[in-house]
Design an enzyme around this catalytic site. Sequence first.
Site, PDB file in Angstrom:
ATOM      1  N   HIS A 174      41.583  38.570 -19.011  1.00 33.52           N
ATOM      2  CA  HIS A 174      40.818  37.957 -20.544  1.00 33.52           C
ATOM      3  C   HIS A 174      41.794  38.749 -21.485  1.00 33.52           C
ATOM      4  O   HIS A 174      42.152  37.837 -22.692  1.00 33.52           O
ATOM      5  CB  HIS A 174      39.555  38.831 -21.110  1.00 33.52           C
ATOM      6  CG  HIS A 174      38.331  38.151 -20.168  1.00 33.52           C
ATOM      7  ND1 HIS A 174      37.922  36.899 -20.008  1.00 33.52           N
ATOM      8  CD2 HIS A 174      37.361  38.930 -19.162  1.00 33.52           C
ATOM      9  CE1 HIS A 174      37.045  36.665 -19.255  1.00 33.52           C
ATOM     10  NE2 HIS A 174      36.383  37.874 -18.872  1.00 33.52           N
TER      11      HIS A 174
ATOM     12  N   ASP B 253      30.842  35.572 -19.278  1.00 33.11           N
ATOM     13  CA  ASP B 253      31.930  34.349 -19.457  1.00 33.11           C
ATOM     14  C   ASP B 253      31.601  33.010 -19.578  1.00 33.11           C
ATOM     15  O   ASP B 253      32.069  32.108 -20.418  1.00 33.11           O
ATOM     16  CB  ASP B 253      33.024  34.823 -18.420  1.00 33.11           C
ATOM     17  CG  ASP B 253      33.712  36.143 -18.297  1.00 33.11           C
ATOM     18  OD1 ASP B 253      33.592  36.876 -19.657  1.00 33.11           O
ATOM     19  OD2 ASP B 253      34.004  36.429 -17.399  1.00 33.11           O
TER      20      ASP B 253
ATOM     21  N   HIS C 106      40.418  41.477 -13.675  1.00 39.11           N
ATOM     22  CA  HIS C 106      39.443  40.580 -14.484  1.00 39.11           C
ATOM     23  C   HIS C 106      39.563  40.856 -15.732  1.00 39.11           C
ATOM     24  O   HIS C 106      39.782  39.749 -16.635  1.00 39.11           O
ATOM     25  CB  HIS C 106      37.965  40.866 -13.704  1.00 39.11           C
ATOM     26  CG  HIS C 106      36.992  39.874 -14.433  1.00 39.11           C
ATOM     27  ND1 HIS C 106      36.532  38.891 -13.887  1.00 39.11           N
ATOM     28  CD2 HIS C 106      36.766  39.913 -15.843  1.00 39.11           C
ATOM     29  CE1 HIS C 106      35.306  38.115 -14.852  1.00 39.11           C
ATOM     30  NE2 HIS C 106      35.509  38.950 -15.971  1.00 39.11           N
ATOM     31  N   GLU C 107      39.479  42.074 -15.967  1.00 41.32           N
ATOM     32  CA  GLU C 107      39.076  42.096 -17.691  1.00 41.32           C
ATOM     33  C   GLU C 107      40.636  42.076 -18.295  1.00 41.32           C
ATOM     34  O   GLU C 107      40.624  41.525 -19.191  1.00 41.32           O
ATOM     35  CB  GLU C 107      38.739  43.773 -17.907  1.00 41.32           C
ATOM     36  CG  GLU C 107      37.236  43.717 -17.458  1.00 41.32           C
ATOM     37  CD  GLU C 107      36.270  42.960 -17.802  1.00 41.32           C
ATOM     38  OE1 GLU C 107      36.501  42.417 -19.085  1.00 41.32           O
ATOM     39  OE2 GLU C 107      35.210  42.558 -17.218  1.00 41.32           O
TER      40      GLU C 107
HETATM   41 ZN   LIG Z   1      34.819  38.270 -17.736  1.00 40.14          ZN
END
Ligand SMILES: [Zn+2]
Length: 409
Positions: free
Chosen positions: A104, A194, A100-101
């Site tokens: 980004h 987010d 997930h990170e």
């Molecule tokens: Zn996030």
Amino acid sequence: MLRPDVGGAGVFGPSLWGGAALARARPREDGRKMNATFPLGRPAGIRVGAHWSVLLTMALLAWFLARSLLAEALPGRSPLVYWATGTVGAVVFLASLLVHELSHALVARHRGLAVDRVTLWLFGGSTELTDDAPTPRTAFAVAIAGPAASLLAGAGFLGTSLLLSGVAGVTLAWLGWTNLVLAAFNLLPGAPLDGGRVLQALVWWRTGDKRRAQVAAARSGRALGLALAALGLAWLLWSGSFAGLWLAGVGWFMSLSARAELAVGPARELLGRIRLGEIMTPDPVTAPGWFTVQGFVDQAASAPFRTYPVVTFDGRPVGVVSLGMLARVPEQERATTRVENVCARPPACLEARPETPLTAVLGRIGARPGQDLALVVSDGALVGVVGPGDVARTLELAVLGAEARRPAR
Ligand SMILES: [Zn+2]
């Protein structure tokens, strides 16, 4: 999730039920707050670390999986099976959080933004960017990348769980649902989640007003955080559930973060425009690197400074030296040791260009007394220095709503 720092560009992330982020622009060398972080490598060239508290998260998850989920869904197996599967499940979950990170981070880098680092900790993960997104489109893409990755991971785990039975099937199904919940929670429309960044990008795009978009996302985050905190408290009182306490904590933290974001927003906006060349002290007093320590001490005795940029005979900057560093040279060696041999050199001291934004070095200046001058170098020549005093003056002026300019001489 973001804990906004003055000058922070962007921090994305919570992730496990709303984590918090760490202030950005803080290099590992500085290590005041991040000293409990251990490196996990550089996947795709992005610096990834984990705070020790992630071990607690892992243990809690493994415990939950082994003692609660698996033991209840499939009773009668050996404790070893439960614990081994639970531990693997916890590690895979943290890996999916990292995905997930990294999503980004990778989207940000693909769009030309500098990524400082990705960190996992107690409440999840955070991605710290050095640059602000230049357009709403980029801001949107970076913000949506994490939840999109969690959504895909969730679907993947759920799909795979249908093919397997037993403890593996149950664990995969849990991983799937947890990633879907993670995606949904992070899409709640309030900063620092987010979803708040997505909202911010959309308002910026609709109105063309970046500041107004930040305010909207922060206000929404504050309201959302308080609502979650109230919900968590009610849940806790109703059922005595640990999850209620957790939600209350996360909500409270969110509202605080959002409030801080509202408070520092205008100052941050101002600071974002400032370049080192505008606030540096030009033509500083330098220490000749070829001098002996004793020779320079005699000269420094009549100068009003404690820290000096060190230059070579032909004027190239090599590092920074402080009186304290000179004092650590044994007395009998001071007549034979050259200043350039005891000075701090980059990366132990900071070297930047006049056009470097202040926000990119903010956390690093003033980190260590004696090495707290940033050398401002252009075409190989020292053009100025930025010290803690220059930074403090700039920050104080920004809080007063004024833009610092180079002091007139
Ligand atoms: Zn996030």
